[in-house]
Design an enzyme around this catalytic site. Structure first.
Site, PDB file in Angstrom:
ATOM      1  N   GLY A   1      41.288  48.069  31.673  1.00  0.00           N
ATOM      2  CA  GLY A   1      41.590  48.378  33.077  1.00  0.00           C
ATOM      3  C   GLY A   1      43.047  48.150  33.443  1.00  0.00           C
TER       4      GLY A   1
ATOM      5  N   GLY B   1      55.041  45.559  43.049  1.00  0.00           N
ATOM      6  CA  GLY B   1      53.793  44.847  43.361  1.00  0.00           C
ATOM      7  C   GLY B   1      54.019  43.715  44.346  1.00  0.00           C
TER       8      GLY B   1
ATOM      9  CD  GLU C   1      58.612  43.580  50.078  1.00  0.00           C
ATOM     10  OE1 GLU C   1      59.421  43.350  50.968  1.00  0.00           O
ATOM     11  OE2 GLU C   1      58.967  43.851  48.901  1.00  0.00           O
TER      12      GLU C   1
ATOM     13  N   GLY D   1      48.491  44.787  40.179  1.00  0.00           N
ATOM     14  CA  GLY D   1      47.276  43.986  40.310  1.00  0.00           C
ATOM     15  C   GLY D   1      46.866  43.865  41.761  1.00  0.00           C
TER      16      GLY D   1
ATOM     17  CD  GLU E   1      45.394  54.311  37.567  1.00  0.00           C
ATOM     18  OE1 GLU E   1      44.283  54.867  37.668  1.00  0.00           O
ATOM     19  OE2 GLU E   1      45.851  53.514  38.393  1.00  0.00           O
TER      20      GLU E   1
ATOM     21  CE  LYS F   1      52.661  53.698  42.664  1.00  0.00           C
ATOM     22  NZ  LYS F   1      51.905  52.586  42.164  1.00  0.00           N
TER      23      LYS F   1
ATOM     24  CG  ASP G   1      54.450  53.838  39.144  1.00  0.00           C
ATOM     25  OD1 ASP G   1      53.796  53.970  40.189  1.00  0.00           O
ATOM     26  OD2 ASP G   1      54.905  52.742  38.763  1.00  0.00           O
TER      27      ASP G   1
ATOM     28  CB  ILE H   1      58.502  41.375  43.176  1.00  0.00           C
ATOM     29  CG1 ILE H   1      57.853  41.119  41.831  1.00  0.00           C
ATOM     30  CG2 ILE H   1      59.899  40.786  43.229  1.00  0.00           C
ATOM     31  CD1 ILE H   1      58.539  41.849  40.678  1.00  0.00           C
TER      32      ILE H   1
ATOM     33  CE  LYS I   1      55.810  51.107  41.294  1.00  0.00           C
ATOM     34  NZ  LYS I   1      55.132  50.528  40.121  1.00  0.00           N
TER      35      LYS I   1
HETATM   36  N1  HSE Z   1      50.619  51.720  37.941  1.00  0.00           N
HETATM   37  C1  HSE Z   1      51.543  50.817  38.543  1.00  0.00           C
HETATM   38  C2  HSE Z   1      52.150  49.935  37.456  1.00  0.00           C
HETATM   39  C3  HSE Z   1      50.858  50.001  39.579  1.00  0.00           C
HETATM   40  O1  HSE Z   1      51.616  49.903  36.344  1.00  0.00           O
HETATM   41  O2  HSE Z   1      53.155  49.279  37.707  1.00  0.00           O
HETATM   42  C4  HSE Z   1      51.788  49.249  40.495  1.00  0.00           C
HETATM   43  O3  HSE Z   1      52.605  50.109  41.240  1.00  0.00           O
END
Ligand code: HSE
Length: 409
Positions: free
Chosen positions: A182, A129, A124, A301, A185, A100, A196, A131, A200
């Protein structure tokens, strides 16, 4: 047979190989072509892993191999992903990606390079993710004037807010736990500060409004200041706090403007986003003919994201030698300052500020929660961000404030 290469054998890259292996037969049937991974580019070696025989450390091996028709870029980050993508497209190879950052920064340029070379650049997996949302915006909602997108676009922050809500925990404690499991990050800044989700939102808004939304111009606030006390109030209001990424197109005198922001919002049970919990994502799209549609599913994921990436591989294999139409106009979208955007706000103040708050905001009703006897909460009438901020200054500050997103449907 069509040969492909995967750049990066991390979470998404290994997922891509697994999806292509596990579902090989049905994917090949759908692509009407056998798809084979010829190379995987990574700095590391994977001794003992069957992938090792395909590992290369030099991108030029992939670039110069005419058998490779599709390159899957799942390295993340801007560099060298940008240089590799550009070179592959110029060499006549289609590229698909989950990156992204790269799409938000260079999307229109890379689409244009792809088309000049009679290949495709698809992304896509860059939003939501697994979707399907890019393809619906580009290919399905073509009869509509899309004028609003509101989504929960980040799995990590939605997981953190869900845990805080369901378990009454503090942000810091949930983040630590999420990092240990996990789900977050080691350096969580891009997620928790909203960057993030912002990228998007820029990608989705660019496709929806057919102008390029510059992510750097989108007002962005993360979830780091949300406290268990804020959540206690949300519960008293029968609402939930969600990190929303929202954009709305307005046309004034024939000129398109867009209000866009990423921030924590209070939402009521009447909006379908209320029930989107954990790492799930959802995107509400409003079109002038359609009304609302919601796209919901696994937002992050390895396998869900890889599923979206591989759907692009299939599309690119189906369209070798032909370009797919993309409604992404490089002209810039006019992002209006949110200062003039109006909404209601939930505010927490000290009891001693109540008279002054009534002077400034009018006849407000108050909400109290048992564990916080020295303060009150209230909800403003609809007010612009600018006027709200001016009132907060006159009040001498507030304990916290959260925007309210009105019911979508
Ligand atoms: N770090 C992103 C999230 C991963 O938590 O949505 C998927 O883009």
């Amino acid at each position: 047979m069509t040969k492909i290469a995967v750049l990066g054998y991390g979470t998404v890259g290994s997922g891509v190989v697994e999806v292509l292996t596990q579902n090989a037969k049905l994917i090949n049937n759908k692509a009407k072509e056998e798809i084979e991974v010829k190379y995987v580019l990574d700095l590391r070696d994977f001794p003992g892993d069957p992938i090792q025989e395909k590992i290369v450390h030099d991108f030029d091996v992939i670039l110069k191999d005419p058998e490779v028709r599709v390159v899957v870029e799942v390295m993340g980050g801007l560099h060298p992903a940008y240089e590799f993508t550009k070179a592959a497209l110029e060499e006549g190879k289609s590229v698909c990606t989950s990156n992204k950052e790269l799409v938000a920064e260079h999307g229109p340029e890379l689409i244009s390079i792809a088309h000049a070379n009679n290949v495709n650049y698809l992304f896509e997996a860059s939003c939501g993710g697994g979707i399907p949302i890019i393809r619906p915006l580009n290919s399905s909602l073509t009869a509509d004037d899309v004028d609003e997108i509101t989504g929960i676009l980040n799995g990590t922050t939605n997981y953190i807010l869900t845990e805080m809500t369901q378990k009454g925990l503090k942000y810091e404690d949930v983040l630590k736990d999420a990092q240990e499991k996990g789900y977050a990050e080691r350096n969580p800044e891009a997620d928790v500060e909203g960057h993030d989700a912002c990228r998007k939102l820029a990608i989705l808004s660019s496709l929806a409004y057919a102008r390029t939304a510059d992510y750097k111009g989108i007002y962005t606030e993360g979830i780091t200041k949300i406290t268990p006390e804020d959540i206690e109030y949300a519960k008293a209001l029968d609402m939930q706090i969600k990190l929303l990424a929202t954009s709305r197109k307005v046309v004034v005198d024939g000129v398109k403007h867009c209000y866009a922001l990423v921030a924590p919002f209070l939402i009521s049970q009447n909006t379908p986003l209320y029930s989107v919990n954990g790492v799930y994502n959802a995107i509400l799209v409003h079109g002038n003919m359609l009304g609302y549609a919601m796209f919901y599913g696994a937002g992050a994921g390895s396998l869900p994201t890889a599923s979206a990436v591989v759907s692009d591989v299939v599309d690119e294999v189906r369209h070798l030698g032909r370009t797919l139409v993309f409604n992404w106009n490089p002209a810039m979208l006019d992002l209006a300052s949110i200062e003039d955007d109006k909404r209601r706000f939930f505010v927490r103040i000290k009891e001693s500020q109540l008279d002054k708050a009534r002077e400034l905001f009018g006849e407000i009703g108050t909400i109290s929660v048992g564990s916080l006897p020295d303060e009150v909460g209230f909800i403003t009438d609809e007010i612009s961000e600018k006027d709200f901020n001016a009132n907060v200054e006159k009040l001498g500050g507030v304990i916290s404030r959260i925007r309210i997103k009105e019911d979508a449907v």
